[in-house]
Design a protein around this motif. Structure first.
Motif, PDB file in Angstrom:
ATOM      1  N   LEU A  14       1.204  -0.896  -0.229  1.00  0.00           N
ATOM      2  CA  LEU A  14       0.029  -0.246  -0.268  1.00  0.00           C
ATOM      3  C   LEU A  14       0.750   0.905   0.049  1.00  0.00           C
ATOM      4  O   LEU A  14       0.447   2.736  -1.350  1.00  0.00           O
ATOM      5  CB  LEU A  14      -0.795  -0.194   1.164  1.00  0.00           C
ATOM      6  N   ALA A  15       1.972   1.214   1.025  1.00  0.00           N
ATOM      7  CA  ALA A  15       2.969   2.233   0.264  1.00  0.00           C
ATOM      8  C   ALA A  15       3.351   2.447  -0.738  1.00  0.00           C
ATOM      9  O   ALA A  15       3.697   3.445  -1.449  1.00  0.00           O
ATOM     10  CB  ALA A  15       4.082   2.172   1.587  1.00  0.00           C
ATOM     11  N   ARG A  16       3.618   1.573  -1.448  1.00  0.00           N
ATOM     12  CA  ARG A  16       4.373   1.665  -2.793  1.00  0.00           C
ATOM     13  C   ARG A  16       3.333   1.934  -3.823  1.00  0.00           C
ATOM     14  O   ARG A  16       3.322   2.944  -4.855  1.00  0.00           O
ATOM     15  CB  ARG A  16       4.353  -0.065  -3.497  1.00  0.00           C
ATOM     16  N   ILE A  17       1.440   2.057  -3.854  1.00  0.00           N
ATOM     17  CA  ILE A  17       0.715   2.157  -4.351  1.00  0.00           C
ATOM     18  C   ILE A  17       0.287   3.555  -3.995  1.00  0.00           C
ATOM     19  O   ILE A  17       0.456   4.491  -4.600  1.00  0.00           O
ATOM     20  CB  ILE A  17      -0.600   1.487  -4.084  1.00  0.00           C
ATOM     21  N   GLY A  35     -14.006   7.013  -2.315  1.00  0.00           N
ATOM     22  CA  GLY A  35     -14.626   5.898  -1.494  1.00  0.00           C
ATOM     23  C   GLY A  35     -16.006   5.673  -1.339  1.00  0.00           C
ATOM     24  O   GLY A  35     -16.783   4.877  -1.218  1.00  0.00           O
ATOM     25  N   LEU A  36     -16.434   7.084  -0.410  1.00  0.00           N
ATOM     26  CA  LEU A  36     -17.685   6.894  -0.240  1.00  0.00           C
ATOM     27  C   LEU A  36     -18.990   7.474  -1.174  1.00  0.00           C
ATOM     28  O   LEU A  36     -19.439   6.356  -1.511  1.00  0.00           O
ATOM     29  CB  LEU A  36     -18.138   8.404   0.566  1.00  0.00           C
ATOM     30  N   ASP A  65     -10.617   3.126   0.462  1.00  0.00           N
ATOM     31  CA  ASP A  65     -11.261   3.764   1.488  1.00  0.00           C
ATOM     32  C   ASP A  65      -9.244   3.022   1.862  1.00  0.00           C
ATOM     33  O   ASP A  65      -8.683   3.554   2.801  1.00  0.00           O
ATOM     34  CB  ASP A  65     -11.655   3.173   1.913  1.00  0.00           C
ATOM     35  N   GLY A  66      -9.007   2.276   1.464  1.00  0.00           N
ATOM     36  CA  GLY A  66      -7.828   1.837   1.799  1.00  0.00           C
ATOM     37  C   GLY A  66      -6.753   2.521   1.794  1.00  0.00           C
ATOM     38  O   GLY A  66      -5.410   2.522   2.286  1.00  0.00           O
ATOM     39  N   LEU A  67      -6.424   3.219   1.177  1.00  0.00           N
ATOM     40  CA  LEU A  67      -5.164   4.120  -0.014  1.00  0.00           C
ATOM     41  C   LEU A  67      -5.211   5.307   0.811  1.00  0.00           C
ATOM     42  O   LEU A  67      -4.477   5.898   0.876  1.00  0.00           O
ATOM     43  CB  LEU A  67      -5.558   4.266  -1.347  1.00  0.00           C
ATOM     44  N   ASP A  68      -6.707   5.648   1.398  1.00  0.00           N
ATOM     45  CA  ASP A  68      -6.452   7.439   2.173  1.00  0.00           C
ATOM     46  C   ASP A  68      -5.490   7.618   2.973  1.00  0.00           C
ATOM     47  O   ASP A  68      -4.696   8.246   2.706  1.00  0.00           O
ATOM     48  CB  ASP A  68      -7.552   8.062   2.242  1.00  0.00           C
ATOM     49  N   LEU A 156     -13.670 -10.537  16.889  1.00  0.00           N
ATOM     50  CA  LEU A 156     -13.797 -10.762  16.262  1.00  0.00           C
ATOM     51  C   LEU A 156     -14.190 -10.786  14.304  1.00  0.00           C
ATOM     52  O   LEU A 156     -14.095 -11.149  13.677  1.00  0.00           O
ATOM     53  CB  LEU A 156     -14.962 -11.953  16.427  1.00  0.00           C
ATOM     54  N   ALA A 157     -14.942  -9.306  14.817  1.00  0.00           N
ATOM     55  CA  ALA A 157     -15.165  -9.347  13.228  1.00  0.00           C
ATOM     56  C   ALA A 157     -14.783  -7.263  13.531  1.00  0.00           C
ATOM     57  O   ALA A 157     -15.531  -6.490  13.809  1.00  0.00           O
ATOM     58  CB  ALA A 157     -17.248  -8.772  12.932  1.00  0.00           C
ATOM     59  N   GLU A 158     -14.054  -7.475  12.378  1.00  0.00           N
ATOM     60  CA  GLU A 158     -13.037  -6.065  11.737  1.00  0.00           C
ATOM     61  C   GLU A 158     -13.601  -5.889  10.421  1.00  0.00           C
ATOM     62  O   GLU A 158     -14.747  -6.438   9.671  1.00  0.00           O
ATOM     63  CB  GLU A 158     -12.027  -6.215  12.436  1.00  0.00           C
ATOM     64  N   GLY A 159     -12.624  -4.761  10.373  1.00  0.00           N
ATOM     65  CA  GLY A 159     -13.070  -4.126   8.283  1.00  0.00           C
ATOM     66  C   GLY A 159     -12.636  -5.513   7.448  1.00  0.00           C
ATOM     67  O   GLY A 159     -13.807  -5.601   6.440  1.00  0.00           O
ATOM     68  N   ALA A 160     -11.557  -6.783   7.860  1.00  0.00           N
ATOM     69  CA  ALA A 160     -11.566  -7.529   6.622  1.00  0.00           C
ATOM     70  C   ALA A 160     -13.063  -9.011   6.341  1.00  0.00           C
ATOM     71  O   ALA A 160     -13.292  -8.996   5.452  1.00  0.00           O
ATOM     72  CB  ALA A 160     -10.579  -8.721   7.237  1.00  0.00           C
ATOM     73  N   GLU A 161     -13.235  -8.623   7.748  1.00  0.00           N
ATOM     74  CA  GLU A 161     -14.614  -9.790   8.003  1.00  0.00           C
ATOM     75  C   GLU A 161     -14.991  -8.502   7.264  1.00  0.00           C
ATOM     76  O   GLU A 161     -16.372  -8.983   5.827  1.00  0.00           O
ATOM     77  CB  GLU A 161     -15.060  -9.853   8.918  1.00  0.00           C
ATOM     78  N   THR A 162     -15.358  -7.764   7.675  1.00  0.00           N
ATOM     79  CA  THR A 162     -16.862  -6.860   6.950  1.00  0.00           C
ATOM     80  C   THR A 162     -16.775  -6.955   5.019  1.00  0.00           C
ATOM     81  O   THR A 162     -17.933  -7.462   5.112  1.00  0.00           O
ATOM     82  CB  THR A 162     -17.018  -5.074   7.444  1.00  0.00           C
ATOM     83  N   VAL A 163     -15.890  -6.329   4.937  1.00  0.00           N
ATOM     84  CA  VAL A 163     -15.506  -6.872   3.430  1.00  0.00           C
ATOM     85  C   VAL A 163     -15.884  -8.163   3.017  1.00  0.00           C
ATOM     86  O   VAL A 163     -16.346  -7.728   1.564  1.00  0.00           O
ATOM     87  CB  VAL A 163     -13.588  -6.556   2.711  1.00  0.00           C
TER      88      VAL A 163
END
Length: 203
Positions: A14-17, A35-36, A65-68, A156-163
């Motif tokens: 992500l830093a490279r992107i 993203g919104l 959202d993951g790049l901002d 147990l549920a975080e961002g990755a699981e939500t996606v």
């Protein structure tokens, strides 16, 4: 549950992107806005039962959202305003996509909508818990610094699981309400974890 290890794996890519897209007209806030808008588009198209379009918009929304944050860190321009905008946009997108999928699966398959209400309730409790914790932790000097603007309590549920779960809704809308029912339990357990963990951390 998987956010911390995923952040470690994705931090360098992500830093490279972020360095690649570091152009004058690309800003962290504009990425958040993208993203919104994409997330709201996913909610609308899910409601119209355009499932694959909704899935593409959802995934693009989460990529933006993951790049901002990485872009803000690359430019060393992290700010409270940007963090506030980012988390607010996330709440809007998550809530609206739940509503969009509920409308779509109900119209297409006659599915009940009450499991999605449970998901929204669980989201509400989780949001209240970690936002309250972040605010009080800041005042008492007990912040949890993982590079993000707020102090996030794991669960147990975080961002990755939500996606993942929101993607499953759009891939398998015929099972949408069943997925929602299971997901509401998982998010409810996460809410309990955050309430207990936050109370203990602040005690």
């Amino acid at each position: 549950m998987f956010d911390a290890p995923l952040r470690r794996v994705l931090e360098a890519p992500l830093a490279r992107i972020a360095a690649t897209i570091d152009k004058r007209w690309v800003t962290p806030d504009r990425l958040t806005t993208s993203g919104l808008v994409l997330g709201l588009g996913s909610a609308v198209t899910a409601g119209l039962q355009w499932w694959y379009i909704a899935l593409v918009l959802w995934l693009l929304s989460r990529c933006a959202d993951g790049l901002d944050g990485p872009l803000a860190r690359h430019r060393q321009t992290q700010s409270g305003a940007g963090g506030f905008y980012d988390i607010t946009a996330d709440f809007i997108v998550y809530g609206s996509t739940v509503v969009g999928v509920a409308v779509g699966v109900s119209a297409a398959f006659g599915a009940p909508q009450w499991p999605f209400l449970f998901v929204l309730l669980a989201y509400y409790i989780n949001g209240a818990a970690f936002l309250a914790f972040s605010s009080i932790a800041e005042k008492t000097g007990r912040t949890l610094d993982d590079g993000r603007s707020l102090s996030f309590l794991g669960g147990l549920a975080e961002g990755a699981e939500t996606v993942l779960v929101h993607s499953l809704w759009l891939l398998f809308p015929m099972f949408g309400w069943q997925i929602a029912l299971v997901w509401s339990v998982v998010v409810g357990v996460s809410a309990a974890q955050r309430i207990v963990g936050g109370y203990r951390a602040l005690s």
